[in-house]
Design an enzyme around this catalytic site. Sequence first.
Site, PDB file in Angstrom:
ATOM      1  N   ASP A  67       0.812  -1.215   0.000  1.00  0.00           N
ATOM      2  CA  ASP A  67       0.000   0.000   0.000  1.00  0.00           C
ATOM      3  C   ASP A  67       0.847   1.268   0.000  1.00  0.00           C
ATOM      4  O   ASP A  67       2.054   1.231   0.183  1.00  0.00           O
ATOM      5  CB  ASP A  67      -0.967   0.002   1.205  1.00  0.00           C
ATOM      6  CG  ASP A  67      -0.318  -0.528   2.481  1.00  0.00           C
ATOM      7  OD1 ASP A  67       0.921  -0.499   2.585  1.00  0.00           O
ATOM      8  OD2 ASP A  67      -1.054  -0.966   3.376  1.00  0.00           O
ATOM      9  N   ASP A 136      -7.884  -2.662  14.122  1.00  0.00           N
ATOM     10  CA  ASP A 136      -9.253  -2.921  13.664  1.00  0.00           C
ATOM     11  C   ASP A 136      -9.319  -4.139  12.741  1.00  0.00           C
ATOM     12  O   ASP A 136     -10.344  -4.406  12.127  1.00  0.00           O
ATOM     13  CB  ASP A 136      -9.831  -1.676  12.959  1.00  0.00           C
ATOM     14  CG  ASP A 136      -9.021  -1.276  11.723  1.00  0.00           C
ATOM     15  OD1 ASP A 136      -8.016  -1.966  11.406  1.00  0.00           O
ATOM     16  OD2 ASP A 136      -9.392  -0.276  11.065  1.00  0.00           O
ATOM     17  N   HIS A 138      -7.407  -4.600  10.014  1.00  0.00           N
ATOM     18  CA  HIS A 138      -7.062  -4.387   8.600  1.00  0.00           C
ATOM     19  C   HIS A 138      -5.773  -5.102   8.227  1.00  0.00           C
ATOM     20  O   HIS A 138      -4.881  -5.270   9.048  1.00  0.00           O
ATOM     21  CB  HIS A 138      -7.024  -2.895   8.226  1.00  0.00           C
ATOM     22  CG  HIS A 138      -5.895  -2.111   8.819  1.00  0.00           C
ATOM     23  ND1 HIS A 138      -6.082  -0.964   9.564  1.00  0.00           N
ATOM     24  CD2 HIS A 138      -4.547  -2.275   8.776  1.00  0.00           C
ATOM     25  CE1 HIS A 138      -4.908  -0.484   9.940  1.00  0.00           C
ATOM     26  NE2 HIS A 138      -3.954  -1.261   9.477  1.00  0.00           N
ATOM     27  N   GLU A 143      -9.803  -1.915   5.153  1.00  0.00           N
ATOM     28  CA  GLU A 143     -10.436  -1.583   6.426  1.00  0.00           C
ATOM     29  C   GLU A 143     -11.745  -2.364   6.587  1.00  0.00           C
ATOM     30  O   GLU A 143     -12.290  -2.876   5.607  1.00  0.00           O
ATOM     31  CB  GLU A 143     -10.753  -0.074   6.461  1.00  0.00           C
ATOM     32  CG  GLU A 143      -9.514   0.820   6.400  1.00  0.00           C
ATOM     33  CD  GLU A 143      -8.788   0.942   7.753  1.00  0.00           C
ATOM     34  OE1 GLU A 143      -8.919   0.045   8.604  1.00  0.00           O
ATOM     35  OE2 GLU A 143      -8.085   1.954   7.932  1.00  0.00           O
TER      36      GLU A 143
HETATM   37  C1  F6R Z   1       1.413  -1.495   6.146  1.00  0.00           C
HETATM   38  C2  F6R Z   1       0.120  -2.117   6.246  1.00  0.00           C
HETATM   39  C3  F6R Z   1      -0.681  -2.106   7.494  1.00  0.00           C
HETATM   40  C4  F6R Z   1       0.119  -2.404   8.746  1.00  0.00           C
HETATM   41  C5  F6R Z   1      -0.780  -2.332   9.973  1.00  0.00           C
HETATM   42  C6  F6R Z   1      -0.019  -2.596  11.253  1.00  0.00           C
HETATM   43  O1  F6R Z   1       1.943  -1.649   4.840  1.00  0.00           O
HETATM   44  O2  F6R Z   1      -0.318  -2.611   5.277  1.00  0.00           O
HETATM   45  O3  F6R Z   1      -1.707  -3.057   7.366  1.00  0.00           O
HETATM   46  O4  F6R Z   1       0.692  -3.675   8.640  1.00  0.00           O
HETATM   47  O5  F6R Z   1      -1.359  -1.053  10.044  1.00  0.00           O
HETATM   48  O6  F6R Z   1       0.873  -1.554  11.452  1.00  0.00           O
HETATM   49  P1  F6R Z   1       1.983  -1.618  12.595  1.00  0.00           P
HETATM   50  O7  F6R Z   1       2.945  -2.679  12.155  1.00  0.00           O
HETATM   51  O8  F6R Z   1       2.625  -0.258  12.566  1.00  0.00           O
HETATM   52  O9  F6R Z   1       1.281  -1.947  13.847  1.00  0.00           O
END
Ligand code: F6R
Length: 236
Positions: A67, A136, A138, A143
């Site tokens: 992403d 959440d 994701h 989301e």
């Molecule tokens: C990042 C991504 C997100 C993160 C998620 C967890 O490329 O796709 O899904 O993996 O937000 O983020 P952290 O690792 O910062 O807790």
Amino acid sequence: MTFITVKTYEELSRKAANLIAAQVVMKPDCVLGLATGSSPLGTYANLAKLCEAGDVDFSAVTSVNLDEYVGLTGDNEQSYRYFMDHNLFAHINIRPEATYVPSGVSADPVEEGRQYDALIESLGGIDLQLLGIGLDGHIGFNEPDDCFTKETHPVELDESTIEANARFFASRDEVPRQAVTMGMGAIMGARKVLLIANGAAKKDILEKAFYGPITPQVPASILQLHPDVTVIFSEN
Ligand code: F6R
């Protein structure tokens, strides 16, 4: 699914790096799906060490990232392209032209998504997809929603995601409200999935995602339908 619980983030990071390195050793020209965020930082540091020691060679690897924030160019320090360049690509011998991150500044994000999916297909799909998980549920920036979206697509970020990611920005107002994310098609099409999560705060969502009902309200729950998922969780 294989669910591995370890004590420390260091252990998680070593294990995850070893699994990714094993993938590259077994198939040197593999396609790695990569993630950003705080969870993979230790994994990437360990991959850099393994590469420096000559234990893994990334010269034939291609990478596709999950992403990117909408509105940020790759030279913006908050962009995911910048994150990948600085936290991984600069420290391993991957060819820069073989590293792909969705564009956050495309005039037509829907078309950009189509092209990204076509790219992944032309590469033969993803051999191993590394994922983190949001509080959440994701994965990528898919989301909670009423349905799972298959294609790479633009998304509005949830307030909880904006809140969680504000730690990387000078202020909450600077966090982009939109992103482009790989959809569930490419993620579920990956031959292997490796999801890493650290910290007690992630425990509840992991339980919901992997032991609760499969629902787009908990996007990661779709991974219960994937034939080869490894989850590594560390309590710290
Ligand atoms: C990042 C991504 C997100 C993160 C998620 C967890 O490329 O796709 O899904 O993996 O937000 O983020 P952290 O690792 O910062 O807790």
